[in-house]
Scaffold this motif. Sequence first.
Motif, PDB file in Angstrom:
ATOM      1  N   GLY A  81     -22.518   6.285  10.511  1.00  0.00           N
ATOM      2  CA  GLY A  81     -22.219   5.203  11.457  1.00  0.00           C
ATOM      3  C   GLY A  81     -22.513   5.557  12.910  1.00  0.00           C
ATOM      4  O   GLY A  81     -22.573   4.672  13.761  1.00  0.00           O
ATOM      5  N   LEU A 115       0.839  -1.196   0.000  1.00  0.00           N
ATOM      6  CA  LEU A 115       0.000   0.000   0.000  1.00  0.00           C
ATOM      7  C   LEU A 115       0.877   1.250   0.000  1.00  0.00           C
ATOM      8  O   LEU A 115       0.610   2.218  -0.719  1.00  0.00           O
ATOM      9  CB  LEU A 115      -0.925  -0.001   1.219  1.00  0.00           C
ATOM     10  N   GLY A 163     -15.323   6.858  -1.932  1.00  0.00           N
ATOM     11  CA  GLY A 163     -15.707   5.568  -1.377  1.00  0.00           C
ATOM     12  C   GLY A 163     -14.555   4.748  -0.834  1.00  0.00           C
ATOM     13  O   GLY A 163     -14.771   3.771  -0.122  1.00  0.00           O
ATOM     14  N   ASP A 164     -13.321   5.147  -1.151  1.00  0.00           N
ATOM     15  CA  ASP A 164     -12.159   4.332  -0.766  1.00  0.00           C
ATOM     16  C   ASP A 164     -11.768   4.475   0.702  1.00  0.00           C
ATOM     17  O   ASP A 164     -11.300   3.518   1.317  1.00  0.00           O
ATOM     18  CB  ASP A 164     -10.926   4.731  -1.596  1.00  0.00           C
ATOM     19  N   SER A 165     -11.871   5.685   1.251  1.00  0.00           N
ATOM     20  CA  SER A 165     -11.215   5.938   2.543  1.00  0.00           C
ATOM     21  C   SER A 165     -11.984   6.933   3.393  1.00  0.00           C
ATOM     22  O   SER A 165     -12.571   7.884   2.875  1.00  0.00           O
ATOM     23  CB  SER A 165      -9.808   6.507   2.307  1.00  0.00           C
ATOM     24  N   HIS A 166     -11.944   6.723   4.693  1.00  0.00           N
ATOM     25  CA  HIS A 166     -12.360   7.765   5.618  1.00  0.00           C
ATOM     26  C   HIS A 166     -11.347   8.906   5.577  1.00  0.00           C
ATOM     27  O   HIS A 166     -10.165   8.679   5.294  1.00  0.00           O
ATOM     28  CB  HIS A 166     -12.440   7.213   7.046  1.00  0.00           C
ATOM     29  N   LEU A 168     -16.196   0.089  11.255  1.00  0.00           N
ATOM     30  CA  LEU A 168     -16.378   0.263   9.809  1.00  0.00           C
ATOM     31  C   LEU A 168     -15.242  -0.336   8.982  1.00  0.00           C
ATOM     32  O   LEU A 168     -15.128  -0.069   7.778  1.00  0.00           O
ATOM     33  CB  LEU A 168     -16.595   1.739   9.482  1.00  0.00           C
ATOM     34  N   ARG A 183     -21.232   2.433  -0.185  1.00  0.00           N
ATOM     35  CA  ARG A 183     -21.679   2.060   1.151  1.00  0.00           C
ATOM     36  C   ARG A 183     -20.869   2.767   2.235  1.00  0.00           C
ATOM     37  O   ARG A 183     -19.834   3.369   1.948  1.00  0.00           O
ATOM     38  CB  ARG A 183     -21.521   0.534   1.341  1.00  0.00           C
ATOM     39  N   VAL A 184     -21.329   2.595   3.482  1.00  0.00           N
ATOM     40  CA  VAL A 184     -20.708   3.294   4.607  1.00  0.00           C
ATOM     41  C   VAL A 184     -19.297   2.769   4.927  1.00  0.00           C
ATOM     42  O   VAL A 184     -18.471   3.501   5.459  1.00  0.00           O
ATOM     43  CB  VAL A 184     -21.636   3.227   5.853  1.00  0.00           C
ATOM     44  N   ARG A 185     -18.983   1.520   4.558  1.00  0.00           N
ATOM     45  CA  ARG A 185     -17.653   0.964   4.847  1.00  0.00           C
ATOM     46  C   ARG A 185     -16.677   1.299   3.720  1.00  0.00           C
ATOM     47  O   ARG A 185     -16.918   0.959   2.566  1.00  0.00           O
ATOM     48  CB  ARG A 185     -17.724  -0.552   5.020  1.00  0.00           C
ATOM     49  N   PRO A 186     -15.535   1.946   4.030  1.00  0.00           N
ATOM     50  CA  PRO A 186     -14.586   2.347   2.975  1.00  0.00           C
ATOM     51  C   PRO A 186     -14.041   1.131   2.209  1.00  0.00           C
ATOM     52  O   PRO A 186     -13.570   0.165   2.810  1.00  0.00           O
ATOM     53  CB  PRO A 186     -13.478   3.048   3.752  1.00  0.00           C
ATOM     54  N   ILE A 246      -9.035   2.111   4.294  1.00  0.00           N
ATOM     55  CA  ILE A 246      -8.035   3.122   4.668  1.00  0.00           C
ATOM     56  C   ILE A 246      -8.717   4.282   5.385  1.00  0.00           C
ATOM     57  O   ILE A 246      -9.815   4.690   4.993  1.00  0.00           O
ATOM     58  CB  ILE A 246      -7.306   3.668   3.418  1.00  0.00           C
ATOM     59  N   ARG A 277     -18.467  -3.079  21.025  1.00  0.00           N
ATOM     60  CA  ARG A 277     -17.907  -3.460  19.723  1.00  0.00           C
ATOM     61  C   ARG A 277     -16.376  -3.370  19.752  1.00  0.00           C
ATOM     62  O   ARG A 277     -15.670  -4.269  19.271  1.00  0.00           O
ATOM     63  CB  ARG A 277     -18.483  -2.529  18.655  1.00  0.00           C
ATOM     64  N   ARG A 325     -11.367   0.604   0.363  1.00  0.00           N
ATOM     65  CA  ARG A 325      -9.939   0.256   0.459  1.00  0.00           C
ATOM     66  C   ARG A 325      -9.489   0.059   1.910  1.00  0.00           C
ATOM     67  O   ARG A 325      -8.303  -0.124   2.172  1.00  0.00           O
ATOM     68  CB  ARG A 325      -9.089   1.354  -0.206  1.00  0.00           C
ATOM     69  N   MET A 363     -16.186  12.145   8.557  1.00  0.00           N
ATOM     70  CA  MET A 363     -15.081  11.456   7.868  1.00  0.00           C
ATOM     71  C   MET A 363     -15.568  10.553   6.745  1.00  0.00           C
ATOM     72  O   MET A 363     -14.750   9.948   6.042  1.00  0.00           O
ATOM     73  CB  MET A 363     -14.296  10.622   8.880  1.00  0.00           C
ATOM     74  N   ASP A 364     -16.871  10.448   6.532  1.00  0.00           N
ATOM     75  CA  ASP A 364     -17.464   9.518   5.565  1.00  0.00           C
ATOM     76  C   ASP A 364     -16.736   9.523   4.216  1.00  0.00           C
ATOM     77  O   ASP A 364     -16.357  10.573   3.708  1.00  0.00           O
ATOM     78  CB  ASP A 364     -18.940   9.892   5.344  1.00  0.00           C
ATOM     79  N   SER A 365     -16.625   8.329   3.629  1.00  0.00           N
ATOM     80  CA  SER A 365     -15.814   8.163   2.405  1.00  0.00           C
ATOM     81  C   SER A 365     -16.516   8.598   1.137  1.00  0.00           C
ATOM     82  O   SER A 365     -15.880   8.721   0.086  1.00  0.00           O
ATOM     83  CB  SER A 365     -15.432   6.693   2.252  1.00  0.00           C
ATOM     84  N   ARG A 366     -17.828   8.840   1.195  1.00  0.00           N
ATOM     85  CA  ARG A 366     -18.611   8.967  -0.034  1.00  0.00           C
ATOM     86  C   ARG A 366     -18.725  10.372  -0.611  1.00  0.00           C
ATOM     87  O   ARG A 366     -19.401  10.583  -1.610  1.00  0.00           O
ATOM     88  CB  ARG A 366     -20.013   8.394   0.217  1.00  0.00           C
ATOM     89  N   TYR A 367     -18.097  11.337   0.025  1.00  0.00           N
ATOM     90  CA  TYR A 367     -18.141  12.702  -0.506  1.00  0.00           C
ATOM     91  C   TYR A 367     -16.920  13.488  -0.053  1.00  0.00           C
ATOM     92  O   TYR A 367     -16.285  13.147   0.942  1.00  0.00           O
ATOM     93  CB  TYR A 367     -19.423  13.429  -0.064  1.00  0.00           C
ATOM     94  N   ASP A 376     -27.353   8.075   6.826  1.00  0.00           N
ATOM     95  CA  ASP A 376     -26.626   6.786   6.831  1.00  0.00           C
ATOM     96  C   ASP A 376     -25.266   6.896   7.516  1.00  0.00           C
ATOM     97  O   ASP A 376     -24.287   6.274   7.097  1.00  0.00           O
ATOM     98  CB  ASP A 376     -26.461   6.267   5.389  1.00  0.00           C
TER      99      ASP A 376
END
Lengths: 164, 164
Positions: free
Chosen positions: A93, A3, B52-55, B79, B24-27, B31, A105, B29, A37-41, A91
């Motif tokens: 966490g 990585l 979508g790859d990383s927080h 996550l 989805r909510v889980r990254p 990372i 957890r 990669r 910190m969400d990854s989607r934006y 959505d």
Amino acid sequence: MTLHDELLANNARYAEELSAGALRVRPLRQIAILTCMDSRYTAQGVLGLSMGDSHVIRNAGGRASDDAIRSLVLSSTALGTRWCVVIHHTDCGLLGVTNDELQTRVEAVTGVRPSIDFLPFEDVASSVRDDVATLRACPYFPPGYQVLGFVYDVTTGLLRSIEA
Amino acid sequence: MTLHDELLANNARYAEELSAGALRVRPLRQIAILTCMDSRYTAQGVLGLSMGDSHVIRNAGGRASDDAIRSLVLSSTALGTRWCVVIHHTDCGLLGVTNDELQTRVEAVTGVRPSIDFLPFEDVASSVRDDVATLRACPYFPPGYQVLGFVYDVTTGLLRSIEA
């Protein structure tokens, strides 16, 4: 490839194409964004801002934690930002879970139970309202400092204004 | 147009072009990136990662504060992230200043002196090394969790690996 080596190879391509060398440490639009910190934006993408325009503070939930306040106070008093834009999202966490569930957890995964307050919330509009109120009540921002609140829908990409 | 209305108009254009609804909510990669709030780069851009790859956790300096640890523990144990990438950068507002200077600055602007520790640092490679060590010593990460450290040069766009 590890990585580490993959990321450095990616970065070499990025640096070749970079044209941001002329930007300065003070954000051009005097905006600081506080979001999750969400990854989607990306914070800038959602708001249509450009590189150099705004500080970006991100943590789990986009909460107005003590550390977010540390960052926002520096951003405003030392680096000239005059607006904070708080964005939480659907959505998340942290939505609809409890500290007890999250601590359990962590213990299940690591064998150690943390005493961390994870700052979970029950309703995403209420959490924005709470954090906007926390920032507006903070005495360490410059006169005229303004705080806006939004909820971001990760499915539609749309922001919804939250009135304080 | 007010800033509020401008940002909502920008967002409407963004939402029209959005194709990230399937993420989805889980990254993807696994990372999490910990870096500074600086306006001149995005964390994903610098590392060549995709939506979508990383927080992304950002604060003043990219420091491994208690709140960053809160976020990273959630990111990993709830996550599924397995890597943390710490990135501090050249020309940072926290580099070469003292808490006393920053507290005096806040007092000059607001009339109130905060007792905030702003987490300033004297050397950017040392601050990365310190924060990587802090995270590696934290007992709340899953077995096999790995932490990488880099310094980002805001002029050249290049990352430099920091050995712990």
